[in-house]
Design a protein around this motif. Sequence first.
Motif, PDB file in Angstrom:
ATOM      1  N   ASP A 185       0.805  -1.315  -0.136  1.00  0.00           N
ATOM      2  CA  ASP A 185      -0.025  -0.299   0.038  1.00  0.00           C
ATOM      3  C   ASP A 185       0.967   1.414  -0.049  1.00  0.00           C
ATOM      4  OD1 ASP A 185      -2.260  -1.553   0.113  1.00  0.00           O
ATOM      5  OD2 ASP A 185      -2.283  -1.585   2.263  1.00  0.00           O
ATOM      6  N   SER A 186       2.166   1.139   0.047  1.00  0.00           N
ATOM      7  CA  SER A 186       3.089   2.255   0.055  1.00  0.00           C
ATOM      8  C   SER A 186       3.039   2.745  -1.081  1.00  0.00           C
ATOM      9  CB  SER A 186       4.426   1.949   0.494  1.00  0.00           C
ATOM     10  OG  SER A 186       5.388   2.883   0.383  1.00  0.00           O
ATOM     11  N   ASP A 187       3.340   4.091  -1.208  1.00  0.00           N
ATOM     12  CA  ASP A 187       3.532   4.942  -2.458  1.00  0.00           C
ATOM     13  C   ASP A 187       5.204   4.995  -2.820  1.00  0.00           C
ATOM     14  OD1 ASP A 187       2.281   6.151  -4.654  1.00  0.00           O
ATOM     15  OD2 ASP A 187       3.092   8.131  -4.041  1.00  0.00           O
ATOM     16  N   ASP A 188       6.031   4.362  -2.401  1.00  0.00           N
ATOM     17  CA  ASP A 188       7.335   4.408  -2.329  1.00  0.00           C
ATOM     18  C   ASP A 188       7.961   3.542  -3.536  1.00  0.00           C
ATOM     19  OD1 ASP A 188      10.220   4.477  -2.434  1.00  0.00           O
ATOM     20  OD2 ASP A 188      10.216   4.002  -0.156  1.00  0.00           O
ATOM     21  N   ASP A 189       8.225   4.211  -4.700  1.00  0.00           N
ATOM     22  CA  ASP A 189       8.534   3.161  -5.992  1.00  0.00           C
ATOM     23  C   ASP A 189       9.985   2.719  -5.822  1.00  0.00           C
ATOM     24  OD1 ASP A 189       6.220   3.982  -7.238  1.00  0.00           O
ATOM     25  OD2 ASP A 189       7.131   5.769  -8.072  1.00  0.00           O
ATOM     26  N   ALA A 190      10.583   3.177  -4.923  1.00  0.00           N
ATOM     27  CA  ALA A 190      12.004   2.591  -4.670  1.00  0.00           C
ATOM     28  C   ALA A 190      11.915   0.853  -4.522  1.00  0.00           C
ATOM     29  CB  ALA A 190      12.851   3.092  -3.345  1.00  0.00           C
ATOM     30  N   TYR A 191      10.968   0.515  -3.857  1.00  0.00           N
ATOM     31  CA  TYR A 191      10.663  -1.045  -3.619  1.00  0.00           C
ATOM     32  C   TYR A 191      10.659  -1.826  -5.142  1.00  0.00           C
ATOM     33  CZ  TYR A 191       9.623  -0.249   1.306  1.00  0.00           C
ATOM     34  OH  TYR A 191       9.626   0.029   2.557  1.00  0.00           O
ATOM     35  N   VAL A 192       9.977  -1.028  -5.990  1.00  0.00           N
ATOM     36  CA  VAL A 192       9.832  -1.426  -7.457  1.00  0.00           C
ATOM     37  C   VAL A 192      11.024  -1.639  -8.013  1.00  0.00           C
ATOM     38  CG1 VAL A 192       8.440  -1.379  -9.635  1.00  0.00           C
ATOM     39  CG2 VAL A 192       7.451  -0.877  -7.555  1.00  0.00           C
ATOM     40  N   VAL A 193      11.671  -0.437  -8.318  1.00  0.00           N
ATOM     41  CA  VAL A 193      13.051  -0.350  -8.778  1.00  0.00           C
ATOM     42  C   VAL A 193      14.249  -1.073  -8.330  1.00  0.00           C
ATOM     43  CG1 VAL A 193      12.504   1.978  -9.989  1.00  0.00           C
ATOM     44  CG2 VAL A 193      13.790   1.899  -7.729  1.00  0.00           C
ATOM     45  N   TYR A 194      14.178  -1.449  -7.067  1.00  0.00           N
ATOM     46  CA  TYR A 194      15.248  -2.299  -6.455  1.00  0.00           C
ATOM     47  C   TYR A 194      14.968  -3.818  -6.889  1.00  0.00           C
ATOM     48  CZ  TYR A 194      16.155   1.051  -2.435  1.00  0.00           C
ATOM     49  OH  TYR A 194      16.618   2.215  -2.130  1.00  0.00           O
ATOM     50  N   ALA A 195      13.893  -4.355  -6.931  1.00  0.00           N
ATOM     51  CA  ALA A 195      13.463  -5.432  -7.475  1.00  0.00           C
ATOM     52  C   ALA A 195      13.686  -5.555  -9.061  1.00  0.00           C
ATOM     53  CB  ALA A 195      11.694  -5.921  -7.225  1.00  0.00           C
ATOM     54  N   LEU A 196      13.344  -4.690  -9.756  1.00  0.00           N
ATOM     55  CA  LEU A 196      13.541  -4.673 -11.050  1.00  0.00           C
ATOM     56  C   LEU A 196      15.108  -4.692 -11.421  1.00  0.00           C
ATOM     57  CD1 LEU A 196      11.187  -1.958 -12.933  1.00  0.00           C
ATOM     58  CD2 LEU A 196      11.564  -4.146 -13.435  1.00  0.00           C
ATOM     59  N   SER A 197      16.117  -3.952 -11.009  1.00  0.00           N
ATOM     60  CA  SER A 197      17.298  -3.775 -11.035  1.00  0.00           C
ATOM     61  C   SER A 197      17.886  -4.941 -10.795  1.00  0.00           C
ATOM     62  CB  SER A 197      17.974  -2.754 -10.111  1.00  0.00           C
ATOM     63  OG  SER A 197      17.592  -1.411 -10.588  1.00  0.00           O
ATOM     64  N   ALA A 198      17.589  -5.756  -9.570  1.00  0.00           N
ATOM     65  CA  ALA A 198      18.124  -7.133  -9.343  1.00  0.00           C
ATOM     66  C   ALA A 198      17.712  -8.198 -10.618  1.00  0.00           C
ATOM     67  CB  ALA A 198      17.509  -7.629  -8.007  1.00  0.00           C
ATOM     68  N   ALA A 199      16.391  -8.032 -11.056  1.00  0.00           N
ATOM     69  CA  ALA A 199      15.928  -8.903 -12.237  1.00  0.00           C
ATOM     70  C   ALA A 199      16.757  -8.740 -13.396  1.00  0.00           C
ATOM     71  CB  ALA A 199      14.494  -8.507 -12.244  1.00  0.00           C
ATOM     72  N   VAL A 200      17.269  -7.548 -13.493  1.00  0.00           N
ATOM     73  CA  VAL A 200      18.070  -7.229 -14.807  1.00  0.00           C
ATOM     74  C   VAL A 200      19.360  -8.391 -14.700  1.00  0.00           C
ATOM     75  CG1 VAL A 200      19.713  -5.633 -15.957  1.00  0.00           C
ATOM     76  CG2 VAL A 200      17.563  -5.039 -15.212  1.00  0.00           C
ATOM     77  N   SER A 201      20.213  -8.403 -13.736  1.00  0.00           N
ATOM     78  CA  SER A 201      21.230  -9.095 -13.567  1.00  0.00           C
ATOM     79  C   SER A 201      20.795 -10.608 -13.554  1.00  0.00           C
ATOM     80  CB  SER A 201      22.090  -8.665 -12.300  1.00  0.00           C
ATOM     81  OG  SER A 201      22.641  -7.579 -12.640  1.00  0.00           O
ATOM     82  N   ILE A 202      19.642 -10.763 -12.699  1.00  0.00           N
ATOM     83  CA  ILE A 202      19.502 -12.276 -12.628  1.00  0.00           C
ATOM     84  C   ILE A 202      19.138 -12.914 -14.091  1.00  0.00           C
ATOM     85  CG2 ILE A 202      17.447 -14.057 -11.709  1.00  0.00           C
ATOM     86  CD1 ILE A 202      17.624 -12.032  -9.325  1.00  0.00           C
ATOM     87  N   SER A 203      18.633 -12.093 -14.933  1.00  0.00           N
ATOM     88  CA  SER A 203      18.060 -12.411 -16.065  1.00  0.00           C
ATOM     89  C   SER A 203      19.279 -12.635 -17.113  1.00  0.00           C
ATOM     90  CB  SER A 203      17.220 -11.385 -16.851  1.00  0.00           C
ATOM     91  OG  SER A 203      17.941 -10.213 -17.130  1.00  0.00           O
ATOM     92  N   GLY A 204      20.253 -12.033 -16.928  1.00  0.00           N
ATOM     93  CA  GLY A 204      21.498 -12.308 -17.834  1.00  0.00           C
ATOM     94  C   GLY A 204      22.148 -13.605 -17.120  1.00  0.00           C
ATOM     95  N   LEU A 205      22.214 -13.829 -15.927  1.00  0.00           N
ATOM     96  CA  LEU A 205      22.510 -15.231 -15.460  1.00  0.00           C
ATOM     97  C   LEU A 205      21.806 -16.314 -16.116  1.00  0.00           C
ATOM     98  CD1 LEU A 205      24.428 -16.984 -13.519  1.00  0.00           C
ATOM     99  CD2 LEU A 205      22.885 -16.526 -11.929  1.00  0.00           C
ATOM    100  N   VAL A 206      20.611 -16.178 -15.854  1.00  0.00           N
ATOM    101  CA  VAL A 206      19.577 -17.134 -16.579  1.00  0.00           C
ATOM    102  C   VAL A 206      19.762 -17.638 -18.051  1.00  0.00           C
ATOM    103  CG1 VAL A 206      17.149 -17.874 -17.018  1.00  0.00           C
ATOM    104  CG2 VAL A 206      17.508 -16.873 -14.974  1.00  0.00           C
ATOM    105  N   GLN A 207      20.031 -16.629 -18.900  1.00  0.00           N
ATOM    106  CA  GLN A 207      20.390 -16.561 -20.302  1.00  0.00           C
ATOM    107  C   GLN A 207      21.756 -17.340 -20.372  1.00  0.00           C
ATOM    108  OE1 GLN A 207      19.188 -12.926 -22.826  1.00  0.00           O
ATOM    109  NE2 GLN A 207      19.162 -12.023 -20.700  1.00  0.00           N
ATOM    110  N   MET A 208      22.589 -16.946 -19.710  1.00  0.00           N
ATOM    111  CA  MET A 208      23.838 -17.602 -19.955  1.00  0.00           C
ATOM    112  C   MET A 208      24.006 -19.020 -19.547  1.00  0.00           C
ATOM    113  SD  MET A 208      27.741 -16.804 -18.181  1.00  0.00           S
ATOM    114  CE  MET A 208      27.275 -17.445 -16.580  1.00  0.00           C
TER     115      MET A 208
END
Length: 525
Positions: A185-208
């Motif tokens: 219920d928070s309006d803090d977008d930081a939670y979303v971008v933290y998860a998104l940024s981690a997903a970027v690197s994880i996706s690279g590992l999955v592809q490799m």
Amino acid sequence: MSLIKHTSTIAGFTVISRIFGFVRDIIIARVLGAGLAADAYQLAFTLPNTFRRLFAEGAFSVAFIPMYSRKLAGENGEEEAEKFANDVLSVFIWILLGFTAIAMMAMPFIVWLLAPKFQAIPGKYELSVFLSRVTFPYLAFISMVAMLTGLLNSRSKFAPGAIAPILFNIVMIIGVLIGHYWRGDSDDDAYVVYALSAAVSISGLVQMIYLWWSVRRAGLSLKISKPVFSDDIKKLGMLILPATFGAGIYQISQFVDTFFATSLPEGSLTLLKMADRLNQMPLGIVGIALGTAILPMLSRFIQNDDKVQVQRIQAQAFEMATLLTLPAAAALAICAPAFTTAFFVGGKFTLDDGAIMSNIVIALVAGLPAYVIVKILIPGFFARSDTRTPVLTALASLIFNIGLNIYVVLYAGFGIVGLAAATAASASLNCILLYVILHKRGWFHFTIGLANKIVRQIIATAAMSALLIWLMSWLTPYYSGSVIDKIFSLSLIVISGGAIYAIAGWAVGAIDREQLSALKRSRGK
């Protein structure tokens, strides 16, 4: 025929990837909107993603694949190719790790260099630096993916490399949904971008991991040993350095555009990147597919000094590029308001954001044919180990782009839309320069037959455009209405536009009927 078959394989999987990517961007737009956190994330994602296109999928691929293909075609093909691949891997992996570590340590300076105006907004610069450090390992993973994909592409195994981006988008969708759930219920977008940024690197590992498994499944053996700078490795390095610039004018322009976009009102960077995703859909499906398929084929024909086949492959790729990009550019330009409003507006993404984004799309797609044609012209140089010429044309285009950016942003006041138009203009200049040089050297020439085909494609595109303009005026209340209204209006636009282009193209001879019949037969086997 093999070019059509290989291109259709790559394009087919790329279409699936772009659909997932489109869903990803819609979710991100609605969850984040175009504000502080969204800009910080877009900058953090731009860094490794642009380096990926510039180096991993650009300079490295266009230098590595021709050399590896020639090794395969040599007297001791398999043995020499395997040794070369292992030598490259043993050097490449340490360079990647070192570059990634240095970049992460230097991230405060890099972010300041690209977005100095972020420091004026409390918390934006610090968030951008943190997110950029989280996303940057993606570059190391995806660079390994590029090498593994190159090995498979050289053996005409194009499917694994085309499937990998699908995995990226799936991981990213999971990431944004986790971030949205974490925010609650928070309006803090930081939670979303933290998860998104981690997903970027994880996706690279999955592809490799997936590409490594695909390489082993194809019967190739890769081993990491003590790095040795052999003559082949030195030659590869000498090709990569200028190719990093020569093959990457569009990517280098992205950094230039990012610098200027961050000086504009908040949200401008996010809107530019979101608009570019729409532009990237046909560019990725057509341009990357054709460029990927044509390079190893050109390398083999040039190795055998088969000038007739070299001309045929390039002309066929040119015809396929315009056949698909001319209607795509026209449709995106005409229907940009419908697409941006129907798909992106909602949640934190406002109607005003959608209106600006649609204008950016219109400016960007003006250069869409050029973006794609560049992808099929540059291999004509790199397949001959000529890296100097694309450097010179890229330098001229980049200087032109910077000059236009300065004018449209600082003097004319055209803002983010002018910035997008400058990018399209510079890509068109690069395309023209590359073709003129290829023609003068006798490496590729524009025939009457090819010109005739393109004129017919333009006629078919004009027929489609006339219908879409009429439909857009009639459907305006629908694409901003209910979900049912949106589905109805967009379905009518896509189906009607595609149908009239196909019918008109068939009627005027824009579509090669023999190639279409051959493609159908190959799919039926």
